[in-house]
Design an enzyme around this catalytic site. Structure first.
Site, PDB file in Angstrom:
ATOM      1  N   ARG A  51      57.487 -29.052 -14.325  1.00  8.14           N
ATOM      2  CA  ARG A  51      57.170 -28.040 -15.335  1.00  8.14           C
ATOM      3  C   ARG A  51      55.985 -27.171 -14.966  1.00  8.14           C
ATOM      4  O   ARG A  51      56.051 -25.939 -15.068  1.00  8.14           O
ATOM      5  CB  ARG A  51      56.825 -28.699 -16.685  1.00  8.14           C
ATOM      6  CG  ARG A  51      57.986 -28.955 -17.577  1.00  8.14           C
ATOM      7  CD  ARG A  51      57.719 -30.215 -18.358  1.00  8.14           C
ATOM      8  NE  ARG A  51      57.598 -31.315 -17.415  1.00  8.14           N
ATOM      9  CZ  ARG A  51      58.648 -31.960 -16.938  1.00  8.14           C
ATOM     10  NH1 ARG A  51      59.839 -31.677 -17.358  1.00  8.14           N
ATOM     11  NH2 ARG A  51      58.503 -32.920 -16.033  1.00  8.14           N
ATOM     12  N   THR A  52      54.888 -27.788 -14.578  1.00  2.89           N
ATOM     13  CA  THR A  52      53.657 -26.995 -14.422  1.00  2.89           C
ATOM     14  C   THR A  52      53.824 -25.991 -13.285  1.00  2.89           C
ATOM     15  O   THR A  52      53.563 -24.793 -13.450  1.00  2.89           O
ATOM     16  CB  THR A  52      52.456 -27.927 -14.167  1.00  2.89           C
ATOM     17  OG1 THR A  52      52.482 -28.956 -15.149  1.00  2.89           O
ATOM     18  CG2 THR A  52      51.151 -27.161 -14.258  1.00  2.89           C
ATOM     19  N   LYS A  80      46.762 -32.842   7.687  1.00  3.87           N
ATOM     20  CA  LYS A  80      46.014 -32.905   8.962  1.00  3.87           C
ATOM     21  C   LYS A  80      44.528 -33.100   8.715  1.00  3.87           C
ATOM     22  O   LYS A  80      43.724 -33.018   9.635  1.00  3.87           O
ATOM     23  CB  LYS A  80      46.217 -31.594   9.732  1.00  3.87           C
ATOM     24  CG  LYS A  80      47.655 -31.273  10.073  1.00  3.87           C
ATOM     25  CD  LYS A  80      47.700 -29.908  10.772  1.00  3.87           C
ATOM     26  CE  LYS A  80      49.006 -29.206  10.482  1.00  3.87           C
ATOM     27  NZ  LYS A  80      48.900 -27.766  10.744  1.00  3.87           N
ATOM     28  N   ARG A 101      47.039 -28.342  -8.488  1.00  7.50           N
ATOM     29  CA  ARG A 101      47.130 -29.727  -8.983  1.00  7.50           C
ATOM     30  C   ARG A 101      46.709 -30.657  -7.854  1.00  7.50           C
ATOM     31  O   ARG A 101      47.098 -30.443  -6.695  1.00  7.50           O
ATOM     32  CB  ARG A 101      48.554 -30.064  -9.427  1.00  7.50           C
ATOM     33  CG  ARG A 101      48.724 -31.559  -9.707  1.00  7.50           C
ATOM     34  CD  ARG A 101      50.019 -31.885 -10.380  1.00  7.50           C
ATOM     35  NE  ARG A 101      50.036 -31.408 -11.764  1.00  7.50           N
ATOM     36  CZ  ARG A 101      50.984 -31.702 -12.632  1.00  7.50           C
ATOM     37  NH1 ARG A 101      51.996 -32.468 -12.266  1.00  7.50           N
ATOM     38  NH2 ARG A 101      50.955 -31.249 -13.854  1.00  7.50           N
ATOM     39  N   HIS A 129      44.123 -31.470 -17.864  1.00  6.83           N
ATOM     40  CA  HIS A 129      45.358 -30.718 -17.622  1.00  6.83           C
ATOM     41  C   HIS A 129      45.346 -29.584 -18.657  1.00  6.83           C
ATOM     42  O   HIS A 129      46.123 -29.590 -19.614  1.00  6.83           O
ATOM     43  CB  HIS A 129      46.546 -31.656 -17.794  1.00  6.83           C
ATOM     44  CG  HIS A 129      47.861 -31.091 -17.348  1.00  6.83           C
ATOM     45  ND1 HIS A 129      48.020 -29.796 -16.888  1.00  6.83           N
ATOM     46  CD2 HIS A 129      49.094 -31.664 -17.287  1.00  6.83           C
ATOM     47  CE1 HIS A 129      49.288 -29.593 -16.574  1.00  6.83           C
ATOM     48  NE2 HIS A 129      49.958 -30.714 -16.805  1.00  6.83           N
TER      49      HIS A 129
HETATM   50  N1   CP Z   1      53.855 -31.859 -18.212  1.00  6.09           N
HETATM   51  C1   CP Z   1      53.686 -31.799 -16.896  1.00  6.09           C
HETATM   52  O1   CP Z   1      52.549 -31.665 -16.375  1.00  6.09           O
HETATM   53  O2   CP Z   1      54.842 -31.895 -16.181  1.00  6.09           O
HETATM   54  P1   CP Z   1      54.954 -31.836 -14.615  1.00  6.09           P
HETATM   55  O3   CP Z   1      54.248 -33.044 -14.055  1.00  6.09           O
HETATM   56  O4   CP Z   1      56.427 -31.827 -14.325  1.00  6.09           O
HETATM   57  O5   CP Z   1      54.269 -30.588 -14.151  1.00  6.09           O
END
Ligand code: CP
Length: 307
Positions: A51-52, A80, A101, A129
């Protein structure tokens, strides 16, 4: 340079403005289709995501921009031994904004310190998040009309669940919000959240171990996954993973206007038998994530003078 590491980087007014813009984009997406023409978003994902990453990419494409990036550490020069600091220095000359991320808490912050472009924390370990929180807030705001006066049940892994921590921190800034924390003892909210956020702000909350007992009280039920990847010990994970499973029988105890949210992915904590219940809004919530990320990209690029 303005970055977004934590949802609390935004004042309440900035948050409200962002949600208002996201709502406008949702209502009239075509008006925004060229706002980021020829601008590039880099998605640097050192940890898995559906999703993100894809909602960020969809957001930038919807704004007329372009996307580049990598979807795992193995697919980048991190494999590396390249540092996050060096990576963002390079990305700064390839893109106009970056969503990152990383499994290590604070890694996107380190990137922001060395960056010439806005960096958005797209999830750092068990820490923060913020764009999931923006998604959750947009969902609640759109579907309930306000944050005030709501009783929100947070259920599942409240210890490692970064989305829960960020949501609580964001919502305590609004008046008359009530929480019911539903978890096994081992997965209760961390002490800092209890003492520094809830107690210090005199927030009404209680901690319980049985979901059925509180279902009739809830305006929102925010379900979470027990996250295998955050456990040091497989035995603990197996013992706790099925602690709370939301099914049709439990939904019968809820109000007609209660909403079920979940940041997704789910494993088995929400039975698929309730997916068609109109109160189950977790897929709608994932859709709102695109609009709120469009608003965030626009806001940060405007502040950077890029658009
Ligand atoms: N909700 C969420 O962060 O989903 P993903 O890990 O798929 O990005």
């Amino acid at each position: 340079m303005r970055h977004l590491m934590n949802v609390l980087d935004l004042s309440v007014q900035e948050l409200d403005d962002l949600l208002e813009l996201a709502g406008k984009i949702y209502d009239n997406p075509d008006e925004y289709k060229d706002v980021c023409y020829r601008k590039k978003l880099a998605t640097c994902f050192y940890e898995p995501s559906t999703r993100t990453r894809l909602s960020f990419e969809s957001a930038m494409l919807n704004l007329g921009g372009q996307v580049l990036g990598f979807s795992s550490a193995d697919a980048s020069s991190a494999a590396k031994g390249e540092s996050v600091a060096d990576t963002i220095r390079v990305i700064s000359s390839y893109a106009d904004i970056c969503a990152m991320r990383h499994p290590k808490e604070g890694a996107p912050y380190v990137a922001s310190v060395h960056s010439k472009i806005p960096v958005i924390n797209a999830g750092d370990g068990g820490h923060n998040h913020p764009t999931q929180t923006l998604t959750d807030l947009m969902t609640i705001n759109k579907l309930k009309g306000s944050f005030s006066g709501l009783t929100i049940g947070l259920c599942g892994d409240l210890k490692f669940g970064r989305t829960v921590h960020s949501l609580v921190e964001a919502m305590v800034r609004y008046p008359d919000v009530h929480f019911i924390m539903i978890s096994p003892d081992e997965l209760k909210i961390p002490d800092y959240l209890r003492k520094d956020i809830l107690d210090r702000n005199l927030i009404d909350y209680r901690e319980v171990g049985v979901l059925e007992d509180v279902m009739p009280e809830l305006d929102i039920l925010y379900m979470t996954r027990v996250q295998r990847e955050r456990f040091f010990n497989e035995e603990d994970y197996i013992r706790l993973k099925d602690s709370f499973i939301l099914d049709r029988k439990k939904m019968e105890l809820a109000r007609d206007d209660m909403l079920v949210l979940h940041p997704l992915p789910r494993v088995n904590e929400i039975s698929t038998e309730i997916d068609n219940d109109p109160r189950a809004v977790y897929f709608k919530q994932a859709q709102f994530g695109v609009y709120v990320r469009m608003a965030l990209i626009m806001t940060l690029l405007k502040e950077a003078g890029s658009i």
